[in-house]
Write a protein that holds these residues in place. Structure first.
Motif, PDB file in Angstrom:
ATOM      1  N   CYS A 123       0.878  -1.174   0.000  1.00  0.00           N
ATOM      2  CA  CYS A 123       0.000   0.000   0.000  1.00  0.00           C
ATOM      3  C   CYS A 123       0.910   1.217   0.000  1.00  0.00           C
ATOM      4  O   CYS A 123       1.822   1.318   0.824  1.00  0.00           O
ATOM      5  CB  CYS A 123      -0.884   0.002   1.249  1.00  0.00           C
ATOM      6  N   ALA A 124       0.674   2.125  -0.951  1.00  0.00           N
ATOM      7  CA  ALA A 124       1.516   3.316  -1.046  1.00  0.00           C
ATOM      8  C   ALA A 124       0.667   4.560  -1.216  1.00  0.00           C
ATOM      9  O   ALA A 124      -0.413   4.519  -1.822  1.00  0.00           O
ATOM     10  CB  ALA A 124       2.486   3.182  -2.214  1.00  0.00           C
ATOM     11  N   TYR A 125       1.166   5.645  -0.666  1.00  0.00           N
ATOM     12  CA  TYR A 125       0.572   6.962  -0.852  1.00  0.00           C
ATOM     13  C   TYR A 125       1.568   7.751  -1.687  1.00  0.00           C
ATOM     14  O   TYR A 125       2.770   7.760  -1.388  1.00  0.00           O
ATOM     15  CB  TYR A 125       0.334   7.640   0.505  1.00  0.00           C
ATOM     16  N   ILE A 126       1.073   8.397  -2.727  1.00  0.00           N
ATOM     17  CA  ILE A 126       1.970   9.087  -3.649  1.00  0.00           C
ATOM     18  C   ILE A 126       1.514  10.529  -3.825  1.00  0.00           C
ATOM     19  O   ILE A 126       0.370  10.785  -4.207  1.00  0.00           O
ATOM     20  CB  ILE A 126       2.028   8.366  -5.012  1.00  0.00           C
ATOM     21  N   GLY A 127       2.416  11.442  -3.543  1.00  0.00           N
ATOM     22  CA  GLY A 127       2.178  12.858  -3.803  1.00  0.00           C
ATOM     23  C   GLY A 127       2.598  13.145  -5.231  1.00  0.00           C
ATOM     24  O   GLY A 127       3.715  12.807  -5.632  1.00  0.00           O
ATOM     25  N   LEU A 128       1.701  13.725  -6.013  1.00  0.00           N
ATOM     26  CA  LEU A 128       1.977  14.005  -7.421  1.00  0.00           C
ATOM     27  C   LEU A 128       2.186  15.491  -7.642  1.00  0.00           C
ATOM     28  O   LEU A 128       1.420  16.321  -7.162  1.00  0.00           O
ATOM     29  CB  LEU A 128       0.802  13.534  -8.294  1.00  0.00           C
ATOM     30  N   TYR A 129       3.211  15.803  -8.372  1.00  0.00           N
ATOM     31  CA  TYR A 129       3.486  17.170  -8.812  1.00  0.00           C
ATOM     32  C   TYR A 129       3.223  17.190 -10.317  1.00  0.00           C
ATOM     33  O   TYR A 129       3.866  16.450 -11.071  1.00  0.00           O
ATOM     34  CB  TYR A 129       4.948  17.543  -8.567  1.00  0.00           C
ATOM     35  N   LEU A 130       2.290  17.997 -10.761  1.00  0.00           N
ATOM     36  CA  LEU A 130       1.957  18.065 -12.183  1.00  0.00           C
ATOM     37  C   LEU A 130       2.834  19.089 -12.893  1.00  0.00           C
ATOM     38  O   LEU A 130       3.136  20.149 -12.333  1.00  0.00           O
ATOM     39  CB  LEU A 130       0.485  18.444 -12.362  1.00  0.00           C
ATOM     40  N   LYS A 131       3.219  18.778 -14.133  1.00  0.00           N
ATOM     41  CA  LYS A 131       3.950  19.764 -14.942  1.00  0.00           C
ATOM     42  C   LYS A 131       3.067  20.979 -15.180  1.00  0.00           C
ATOM     43  O   LYS A 131       3.523  22.108 -15.146  1.00  0.00           O
ATOM     44  CB  LYS A 131       4.360  19.154 -16.289  1.00  0.00           C
ATOM     45  N   ASP A 132       1.784  20.703 -15.430  1.00  0.00           N
ATOM     46  CA  ASP A 132       0.815  21.770 -15.679  1.00  0.00           C
ATOM     47  C   ASP A 132      -0.369  21.583 -14.736  1.00  0.00           C
ATOM     48  O   ASP A 132      -1.227  20.731 -14.993  1.00  0.00           O
ATOM     49  CB  ASP A 132       0.358  21.731 -17.141  1.00  0.00           C
ATOM     50  N   ASP A 142       5.351   3.190 -15.546  1.00  0.00           N
ATOM     51  CA  ASP A 142       4.605   2.958 -16.790  1.00  0.00           C
ATOM     52  C   ASP A 142       3.234   3.624 -16.848  1.00  0.00           C
ATOM     53  O   ASP A 142       2.736   3.906 -17.931  1.00  0.00           O
ATOM     54  CB  ASP A 142       4.418   1.449 -17.023  1.00  0.00           C
ATOM     55  N   LYS A 143       2.626   3.849 -15.687  1.00  0.00           N
ATOM     56  CA  LYS A 143       1.258   4.381 -15.696  1.00  0.00           C
ATOM     57  C   LYS A 143       1.151   5.813 -15.182  1.00  0.00           C
ATOM     58  O   LYS A 143       0.333   6.579 -15.675  1.00  0.00           O
ATOM     59  CB  LYS A 143       0.333   3.471 -14.877  1.00  0.00           C
ATOM     60  N   LEU A 144       1.946   6.166 -14.186  1.00  0.00           N
ATOM     61  CA  LEU A 144       1.829   7.509 -13.614  1.00  0.00           C
ATOM     62  C   LEU A 144       2.697   8.547 -14.330  1.00  0.00           C
ATOM     63  O   LEU A 144       2.216   9.631 -14.656  1.00  0.00           O
ATOM     64  CB  LEU A 144       2.182   7.496 -12.120  1.00  0.00           C
ATOM     65  N   GLN A 145       3.963   8.235 -14.555  1.00  0.00           N
ATOM     66  CA  GLN A 145       4.863   9.216 -15.169  1.00  0.00           C
ATOM     67  C   GLN A 145       4.360   9.737 -16.521  1.00  0.00           C
ATOM     68  O   GLN A 145       4.467  10.933 -16.788  1.00  0.00           O
ATOM     69  CB  GLN A 145       6.285   8.655 -15.306  1.00  0.00           C
ATOM     70  N   PRO A 146       3.754   8.901 -17.372  1.00  0.00           N
ATOM     71  CA  PRO A 146       3.263   9.413 -18.658  1.00  0.00           C
ATOM     72  C   PRO A 146       2.087  10.392 -18.541  1.00  0.00           C
ATOM     73  O   PRO A 146       1.683  10.999 -19.536  1.00  0.00           O
ATOM     74  CB  PRO A 146       2.821   8.144 -19.407  1.00  0.00           C
ATOM     75  N   LEU A 147       1.543  10.584 -17.347  1.00  0.00           N
ATOM     76  CA  LEU A 147       0.381  11.468 -17.184  1.00  0.00           C
ATOM     77  C   LEU A 147       0.748  12.947 -17.163  1.00  0.00           C
ATOM     78  O   LEU A 147      -0.140  13.791 -17.056  1.00  0.00           O
ATOM     79  CB  LEU A 147      -0.367  11.123 -15.888  1.00  0.00           C
ATOM     80  N   GLY A 148       2.016  13.260 -17.237  1.00  0.00           N
ATOM     81  CA  GLY A 148       2.415  14.660 -17.198  1.00  0.00           C
ATOM     82  C   GLY A 148       2.848  15.104 -15.814  1.00  0.00           C
ATOM     83  O   GLY A 148       2.547  16.211 -15.388  1.00  0.00           O
ATOM     84  N   LEU A 149       3.555  14.227 -15.125  1.00  0.00           N
ATOM     85  CA  LEU A 149       4.064  14.570 -13.801  1.00  0.00           C
ATOM     86  C   LEU A 149       5.437  15.191 -13.937  1.00  0.00           C
ATOM     87  O   LEU A 149       6.248  14.754 -14.755  1.00  0.00           O
ATOM     88  CB  LEU A 149       4.188  13.321 -12.924  1.00  0.00           C
TER      89      LEU A 149
END
Length: 161
Positions: free
Chosen positions: A69-78, A125-132
């Motif tokens: 189980c992981a919690y991930i803080g995402l920083y968006l490019k935009d 493979d799934k998160l990084q391509p979202l524009g992080l």
């Protein structure tokens, strides 16, 4: 997002069903000293108001092979891409929660993975391509507390006016 007026009977019903969503209405009625029909009507009212949101069975992720189980803080490019990223996150089954937050993250998600290798592949493979621009991952060793929102003193008392 206003709250709804809850009386003492509603509060008592919410306490009982929060502890056991499968409790029979007649048992709730007995505990509340009212008829089964009254409980049924109150449950319908609370559901219609959105106070109650369905009922569900909870699957233990570990028992079905999801050990991390992981919690991930995402920083968006935009940061204007919240809606697009949220829609994409909906298509990643391992993502079980997503929150818009204050503080240093644009978004905060909860993920279940089979193991650390699987977690890495989800991130890569799934998160990084979202524009992080980047992400920060916290792995949970064990859930120490999980409970429903406490139902106490929600009823609006006349003396408070």
């Amino acid at each position: 997002m206003g709250h709804h007026q809850i009386d003492k009977l509603d509060e008592q019903i919410l306490q009982l069903i929060a502890n056991n969503a499968r409790i029979p209405f007649l048992e709730v009625a007995r505990a509340c000293n009212v008829s089964g029909a009254a409980i049924h009507q109150r449950i319908q009212k609370l559901t219609h108001l959105g106070v109650l949101k369905g009922s569900e069975f909870v699957i233990d992720p570990e028992k079905v092979g999801y050990e991390t189980c992981a919690y991930i803080g995402l920083y968006l490019k935009d940061p204007e891409q919240f809606d697009t990223v949220t829609a994409a996150l909906q298509n990643i089954p391992e993502v079980v929660e997503c929150h818009f937050t204050t503080g240093k993250y644009d978004m905060f998600i909860k993920i279940y993975a089979k193991n650390n290798h699987h977690l890495l592949s989800i991130i890569h493979d799934k998160l990084q391509p979202l524009g992080l621009s980047r992400s920060e991952t916290l792995i949970s060793f064990r859930e120490a507390i999980k409970r429903q929102m406490p139902i106490m003193d929600l009823a609006d008392d006349d003396e408070e006016e």
